[in-house]
Design an enzyme around this catalytic site. Structure first.
Site, short mmCIF file in Angstrom:
data_model
loop_
_atom_site.label_atom_id
_atom_site.label_comp_id
_atom_site.label_asym_id
_atom_site.label_seq_id
_atom_site.Cartn_x
_atom_site.Cartn_y
_atom_site.Cartn_z
N LYS A 205 0.86 -1.28 -0.02
CA LYS A 205 0.06 0.04 0.28
C LYS A 205 1.03 1.43 0.03
O LYS A 205 0.74 1.92 -0.65
CB LYS A 205 -1.10 -0.12 1.03
CG LYS A 205 -1.86 1.26 1.43
CD LYS A 205 -2.65 1.46 0.55
CE LYS A 205 -3.37 2.69 0.37
NZ LYS A 205 -4.13 3.34 -0.78
N CYS A 261 -4.22 11.01 2.13
CA CYS A 261 -3.31 9.98 1.92
C CYS A 261 -1.95 10.18 1.42
O CYS A 261 -1.08 9.77 2.11
CB CYS A 261 -3.77 8.77 0.91
SG CYS A 261 -5.41 7.98 1.37
#
Ligand code: NAD
Length: 436
Positions: A205, A261
């Protein structure tokens, strides 16, 4: 299958709703009472295209519900997806307190076999730490898996329903089989479910987000070089992006990346590397370039008007960190507007979805406008910070009439410099060749 999703933010609400849409019975848990009350009343507290309709349908058909009460929600479920926040702490590391708290609560609420699937973005090694928490608090048999989420705000439902891949970090055959089943409806077109160890899943990720952030900082610096040498970034971008080894996505220059993010995940990865005595210098550079890029439009404005912007009024189109979302976390607009205000300017802001969020940040320090044209009225110049589709083909004559002077600082390269010149706008954009 009965599924609990803990955290009803952008990830949790979308995940829970999409799991319900594929036939599961899903109960979403959040500690935010107001948010849960809103959801129970059929109101979706975030803007995400297509989400509200799906939430309503699944609630109506009895597959989706919301609660603040974690214990019964977990007790009735086979899997708990953790989708709580992992914000940046002061050190730059991810703050894992929400994840650990929920892991402990879920462990205590579990009776028989249960799977904790961590969907939040967490640093490598978190799965092991959650396992330790679970072992010292749980009564049931609990497998802890890592299932990072790759959806993009603005197309979250679509991304969740048709992911390029599902990454499944698991060391348990039973949990792997169950999570494969849960995700099977979303990979019908043969996109892979990649099963790996939890550490690799956690790092996948971060590696993905870090690579995308690198591409953006790379193209932004390339755009600045284009300007310096009289080249056109769009030609360079197309010329390199058509190379199959490179690809065309995430190569659009602009005012820097933002959102909930990239900034925090880049910092967290730098921090994780530091924990292992590695200097992730390429990411530090990407981050520094991004900070500089957020300043570029105000620097241009000061070059145009002079450093003192007192008495100047700027219309700002776009506040969200990207189009099709109301999310303003780490948005470039936050930096740009603060800088304009610090230089004495006034700001008239418009965004199709983020005005409410902006009001919470800026209060009465700026003014808010329901339409993009209204924001222009009496402004000395326009700054474009988010590439909403509705800004792409505006009525330029009307803009000219509304603005005090036809000046645009375009942080998203929405218009053709040649057209702007023909329309007699003074047009600043990013990395474009000036029109003779
Ligand atoms: N937003 C994205 O586009 C995106 C994409 C991929 C991954 N992620 C990751 O997913 C995670 C969640 O992100 P988000 O944007 O949905 O966050 P968010 O802040 O929108 O939502 C988090 C939710 O968790 C709730 N919460 C906090 N503590 C809780 C507790 N103890 N019990 C129940 N609920 C609790 C909060 O009230 C909030 O509603 C983060 O780790 C993020 O990095 C986000």
């Amino acid at each position: 299958m009965n599924i609990a999703v803990v955290g009803t933010g952008y990830v949790g609400l979308v995940s829970g709703t999409c799991f319900a849409e594929s036939g599961n019975e899903v109960i979403c848990v959040d500690i935010n009472r107001e948010r849960v009350a809103q959801l129970q009343a059929g109101k979706v507290p975030i803007y995400e295209p297509g989400l509200e309709e799906l939430v309503r349908r699944n609630v109506k058909e009895g597959r989706l519900s919301f609660t603040t009460d974690l214990v019964p929600a977990v007790g009735q479920s086979m899997v708990s997806f953790l989708a709580v926040g992992t914000p940046m702490s002061d050190s730059g590391a991810a703050d894992l307190s929400q994840v650990f708290r929920v892991a402990e609560q879920v462990a205590k609420a579990t009776i028989g076999y249960h799977i904790i699937a961590i969907k939040s973005t967490v640093p490598v090694g978190t799965n092991d730490r959650v396992r330790t928490i679970v072992e010292s608090n749980g009564k049931g048999r609990i497998d802890v898996c890592s299932v990072p989420e790759f959806l993009k705000e603005g197309s979250a439902v679509e991304d969740f329903m048709r992911p390029d891949r599902v990454v499944l970090g698991s060391t348990s055959e039973q949990a792997t089989a169950i999570l494969r089943e849960v995700h099977a409806p979303f990979v019908r077109t043969d996109n892979p479910i990649l099963v790996m160890d939890p550490r690799s899943a956690e790092l996948t990720k971060y590696a993905s987000n870090a690579m995308l952030a690198l591409r953006i900082s790379f193209i932004n610096q390339m755009a600045n070089l284009c300007e310096a040498v009289g080249a056109e970034i769009n030609d360079v971008r197309r010329g390199m992006g058509t190379d199959k080894r490179i690809g065309s996505q995430f190569l659009f220059p602009g005012v820097g990346y933002g959102g909930s993010c990239f900034p925090k995940d880049v910092q967290a990865l730098i921090h994780s590397a530091g924990d292992h005595k590695l200097d992730f210098s390429i990411l530090r550079a990407a981050d520094a370039v991004n900070d500089e890029q957020k300043q570029i439009l105000v620097t241009r404005a000061k070059e145009h008007f002079g450093n003192d912007l007192r008495g100047r009024v700027f219309a700002v189109w776009g506040l969200a960190f990207k189009p099709r979302t109301d999310d303003m976390r780490e948005a470039p607009s936050l930096v740009v507007i603060e800088q304009l205000l610090a230089a004495g300017a006034k700001v008239r802001a418009h965004d199709p979805e983020a005005l409410e969020g902006a009001r919470k940040v800026f209060g009465d320090r700026i003014t808010y406008h329901a339409t993009n044209y209204e924001a222009l009225q009496g402004a000395d110049a326009l700054m474009i910070l988010t590439e909403w589709n509705e800004f792409r083909h505006p009525n330029f004559q009307r803009m000219k009439a509304d603005l005090k002077a036809p000046i645009i600082f375009d942080g998203r390269n929405l218009y053709e410099p040649g057209l702007m010149k023909a329309l007699e706008f003074k047009y600043y954009s990013i990395g474009r060749r000036p029109v003779a």
